[in-house]
Design a protein around this motif. Structure first.
Motif, short mmCIF file in Angstrom:
data_model
loop_
_atom_site.label_atom_id
_atom_site.label_comp_id
_atom_site.label_asym_id
_atom_site.label_seq_id
_atom_site.Cartn_x
_atom_site.Cartn_y
_atom_site.Cartn_z
N UNK A 253 2.11 -20.77 19.93
CA UNK A 253 3.31 -19.97 19.67
C UNK A 253 3.71 -20.03 18.20
N UNK A 254 4.66 -19.18 17.82
CA UNK A 254 5.12 -19.11 16.44
C UNK A 254 5.49 -20.49 15.93
N UNK A 255 5.09 -20.76 14.70
CA UNK A 255 5.36 -22.06 14.12
C UNK A 255 4.12 -22.61 13.43
N UNK A 256 4.08 -23.91 13.17
CA UNK A 256 2.96 -24.49 12.42
C UNK A 256 1.61 -24.32 13.09
N UNK A 257 1.57 -24.23 14.43
CA UNK A 257 0.30 -24.13 15.14
C UNK A 257 -0.05 -22.68 15.50
N UNK A 258 0.73 -21.74 15.01
CA UNK A 258 0.49 -20.35 15.36
C UNK A 258 -0.42 -19.63 14.40
N UNK A 259 -1.52 -20.29 13.99
CA UNK A 259 -2.39 -19.68 13.00
C UNK A 259 -3.82 -20.19 13.19
N UNK A 260 -4.79 -19.28 13.20
CA UNK A 260 -6.21 -19.64 13.20
C UNK A 260 -6.89 -18.85 12.10
N UNK A 261 -7.93 -19.45 11.49
CA UNK A 261 -8.59 -18.81 10.35
C UNK A 261 -10.10 -19.00 10.44
N UNK A 262 -10.81 -18.08 9.82
CA UNK A 262 -12.26 -18.19 9.71
C UNK A 262 -12.72 -17.39 8.50
N UNK A 263 -13.97 -17.58 8.13
CA UNK A 263 -14.56 -16.82 7.04
C UNK A 263 -15.88 -16.21 7.52
N UNK A 264 -16.20 -15.06 6.95
CA UNK A 264 -17.40 -14.32 7.33
C UNK A 264 -18.23 -14.09 6.07
N UNK A 265 -19.50 -14.46 6.14
CA UNK A 265 -20.43 -14.26 5.03
C UNK A 265 -21.35 -13.10 5.38
N UNK A 266 -21.40 -12.08 4.52
CA UNK A 266 -22.20 -10.89 4.78
C UNK A 266 -23.15 -10.61 3.62
N UNK A 267 -24.36 -10.19 3.96
CA UNK A 267 -25.34 -9.83 2.94
C UNK A 267 -25.04 -8.43 2.42
N UNK A 268 -25.21 -8.26 1.12
CA UNK A 268 -24.98 -6.96 0.51
C UNK A 268 -26.17 -6.03 0.77
N UNK A 269 -25.86 -4.78 1.00
CA UNK A 269 -26.87 -3.73 1.08
C UNK A 269 -26.77 -2.93 -0.21
N UNK A 270 -27.79 -3.06 -1.06
CA UNK A 270 -27.73 -2.43 -2.39
C UNK A 270 -27.57 -0.93 -2.32
N UNK A 271 -27.97 -0.33 -1.21
CA UNK A 271 -27.90 1.14 -1.08
C UNK A 271 -26.48 1.61 -0.80
N UNK A 272 -25.67 0.76 -0.19
CA UNK A 272 -24.34 1.21 0.24
C UNK A 272 -23.21 0.33 -0.27
N UNK A 273 -23.49 -0.88 -0.73
CA UNK A 273 -22.43 -1.84 -1.02
C UNK A 273 -21.62 -1.45 -2.26
N UNK A 274 -20.31 -1.58 -2.14
CA UNK A 274 -19.38 -1.38 -3.24
C UNK A 274 -18.04 -1.99 -2.87
N UNK A 275 -17.29 -2.45 -3.86
CA UNK A 275 -15.94 -2.94 -3.62
C UNK A 275 -14.90 -1.84 -3.84
N UNK A 276 -15.31 -0.72 -4.37
CA UNK A 276 -14.35 0.33 -4.69
C UNK A 276 -13.98 1.14 -3.46
N UNK A 277 -12.89 1.89 -3.59
CA UNK A 277 -12.41 2.81 -2.55
C UNK A 277 -12.11 2.11 -1.22
N UNK A 278 -11.75 0.83 -1.26
CA UNK A 278 -11.37 0.13 -0.03
C UNK A 278 -12.51 -0.16 0.90
N UNK A 279 -13.77 -0.09 0.40
CA UNK A 279 -14.94 -0.27 1.27
C UNK A 279 -14.97 -1.66 1.90
#
Length: 446
Positions: free
Chosen positions: A368-394
């Protein structure tokens, strides 16, 4: 038929299609997802039958959470429920006309709920007694089934005299599910434990129930916020993203509480209510759940995103939660930390949708809301040179679903943008032009 008539018919067809989608609840990310309720008549009694009722959740990422499911229907004749194993009717009804044994339920429209864990063994049956909590099929296939056994009286005693129940309803635990009519299907086949003998039900019918978020609530139940390493801007959830009550507060009672107030620490504030009414922490968005997507790091061949889920509902522990993201680079997921991950393939070959969920007994409880109301993780993804970009909110997801409900996304024009995009592009043009001029000079000299 004239052009005008054709246009009218087309508009009518589109309107009917929209209405059917809204009512039936077709989910484009889970097109075959539904809850199927199956009745197997396993024996006849002097005035009716005994049936095994099995509820199977075929939804990939939507489960039934506490306080659990409630199944209802209308009897076709004047049937009664003599007894139930593994569940119970919420009301007995008027059984005054019975002089001997009293039925378990005499209502024309019974409502049945699951039993709580730990009931005596003589009241249990396989796949029962989980307080109505049913897992999503894609998350926990073994836990996606719930069952009970019912003895029905004053009913038919043959396949030709039994009348199927009508008007099935499913609360899971709130509104949102629409159930179709009962349909007779080929009888279910059973194998003995040694797999040397096969038996079958005397009669089988099924009911299919589908979910519609529009029927469940007119407001979203979660929102999404964004941030990135390449921009100081933090895009928050929109104000009143999940609806605002009177005076800018949330909930049917129009109340929320400050996270640092004494009321937040008072006894009983975290006690769930039977009607499922939320008690939210006061925030500008007033959502029970916020999902934050942060573009964290950029490597040569990979990039990393951080996902944080925060619970602002004091009265809810989101057990067995699921998070679904639609992102073009999910086809190149290399590693997921702290969460489980499973690709979803709603369109067959297009792999842009994935489901995240908590590790069992580690972070499958989003407190419930409070100090224990949070979970986190990270995702590692390989770039695709044909489509990858940080622009335009991709780098940000197109859609986010939490527990099967689509979350409110920020407006597209507010996404954190890549700084100095125009000067960088201009510099590339200048370099290209200089190189072309130098090459032309060399050719002239030669």
């Amino acid at each position: 038929m004239g052009l005008r008539d054709s246009s009218v018919l087309l508009a009518l067809a589109l309107a009917l299609a929209y209405c059917s989608v809204a009512v039936v609840g077709y989910d484009p990310l889970d097109p075959r997802g539904n809850i199927t309720i199956k009745w197997d008549v396993i024996s006849w009694t002097p005035d009716g039958y005994v049936a095994m009722v099995t509820m199977s959740n075929y939804q990939m990422y939507r489960h039934i959470m506490a306080p659990g499911w409630t199944v209802g229907w209308s009897w076709a004749k004047k049937e009664v429920i003599w007894s139930i194993v593994g569940a119970q009717a919420t009301e007995q009804g008027d059984c005054s006309k019975f002089k001997g044994g009293i039925p378990h339920c005499c209502k024309r429209t019974p409502a049945v709920v699951d039993l709580l864990p730990g009931v005596p063994y003589n009241q249990q049956i396989a796949n029962c007694c989980k307080a109505g909590v049913v897992s999503a099929y894609g998350q926990d296939q073994a836990g996606s089934v719930s069952a009970f056994q019912v003895s029905v009286g004053l009913a038919g005693t043959t396949n030709k005299t039994v009348k199927l129940p009508k008007n099935f309803t499913l609360m899971g635990p709130g509104p949102g599910y629409t159930c179709g009519p009962a349909t007779i299907v080929p009888s279910t086949v059973y194998w003995t434990p040694d797999h040397r003998r096969r038996t079958q039900a005397l009669m089988t019918w099924t009911v299919t129930c589908t979910y519609s978020q529009q029927l469940a609530s007119k407001y979203p139940s979660c929102c999404v916020s964004f941030s990135s390493f390449y921009n100081d801007t933090i895009v928050p959830c929109a104000r009143c993203a999940c609806g605002c009550g009177h005076g800018g507060h949330a909930g049917p009672a129009g109340g929320c509480i400050e996270g640092d107030s004494k009321r937040a620490l008072s006894p009983g504030v975290n006690t769930p209510r039977k009607d499922g009414q939320a008690l939210l922490q006061c925030t500008p968005h007033l959502c029970p759940i916020r999902v934050h997507w942060h573009v964290k790091l950029n490597y040569k061949d990979y990039w990393r995103a951080k996902i944080a889920i925060t619970n602002f509902n004091y009265r809810m522990n989101y057990t067995q939660w699921t998070l679904v993201a639609q992102h073009p680079n999910l086809d190149n997921v290399t590693e997921v930390f702290s969460f489980q991950y499973k690709p979803l393939l709603p369109y067959g070959s297009i792999n842009d949708t994935g489901m995240f969920y908590g590790l069992k007994f580690y972070n499958d409880f989003l407190m419930e809301a409070g100090p224990f109301g949070n979970v986190q993780s990270e995702v590692l993804m390989r770039k695709d040179a044909r489509t990858f970009t940080f622009s335009q909110g991709w780098a940000f997801p197109r859609k986010i679903y939490f527990n099967g409900d689509e979350c409110k996304m920020p407006p597209p024009d507010s996404y954190p943008y890549l700084p100095n995009a125009a000067p960088a592009a201009a510099s590339q043009l200048i370099v290209s032009a200089a190189a072309s001029a130098f090459l032309l000079a060399l050719l002239l000299v030669a």
